[in-house]
Motif scaffolding. Structure first.
Motif: not given
Length: 211
Positions: A179-180, A156-162, A61-64
């Motif tokens: 969110s991925r 373990g879900l992952v969000d990308d923050v920039e 679930l973390s994703g790519k």
């Protein structure tokens, strides 16, 4: 098997999640809680958290990490996908779902600071503020750019923050939080950015408008 993204919203895949959770529960020996009633709540939480963590690992679930992250050719951050789990300062202001206003790190100060000082302030706030209990991990840092992965405590879900310090002397910082996985985030990304901004305001940062 359905993809991890589809799985969360597909009834057949949800049944598989329940099946795996039951198998995990069955593999753990039963314990009598009659003699230790105070341990029921804690052990139950630990058991359930372990099960969900295992499910998250099984379905990845973390994703790519998306290939398009980073500073774009127009020297801005990427736009959001059509899903309702992303906000970005690069979006059109008329897009009320995805748009978020940029920050100015000197807008509320009597004495302006340079980019290096502002970057340190941002990094300290990223490390200290966890409004959604996601764990932040700085995976890339440059003089004008920061990429942070926020991981949820259980699945373990992952969000990308920039974050991007724009060129010039305007003290402007743009950002993107997405969110991925999934199609909805229940405003997790927007609430996270708001919490970071409120902490930065104590140091003299301001937003073009509150949200």
């Amino acid at each position: 098997m359905a993809s991890p993204t589809t799985c969360l919203y597909h009834h057949k895949c949800r049944r598989k999640l329940v099946f795996y959770a039951r198998r995990i529960s069955a593999s753990i020996p039963e314990t009598s809680y009659d003699k230790h009633p105070k341990l029921i709540g804690r052990r139950y939480i630990i058991l359930r958290s372990s099960e969900l963590a295992m499910i998250g690992a099984i379905f990845q679930l973390s994703g790519k990490k998306p290939d398009y992250l980073g500073v774009q050719k127009n020297e801005r951050l990427a736009l959001c996908p059509a899903t309702n789990n992303c906000i970005s300062t690069s979006e059109n202001i008329s897009d009320r779902v995805h748009y978020a206003p940029p920050w100015n790190y000197n807008g509320g100060r009597k004495t302006p600071v340079n980019r290096q000082v502002a970057m340190k302030e941002l990094l300290n706030v990223i490390k200290s503020v966890k409004p959604d209990k996601f764990t932040p991990r700085i995976v890339e840092k440059k003089d004008d750019y920061v990429h942070v992965e926020y991981e949820s405590p259980i699945l373990g879900l992952v969000d990308d923050v920039e974050f991007l310090f724009t060129p010039g002397k305007n003290s402007k910082v743009e950002y993107r939080s997405a969110s991925r996985k999934g199609n909805f985030d229940f405003d997790v990304n927007r609430k996270r950015i708001k919490a970071l901004r409120q902490e930065l305001e104590k140091k003299g940062w301001v937003s073009e408008n509150s949200f």
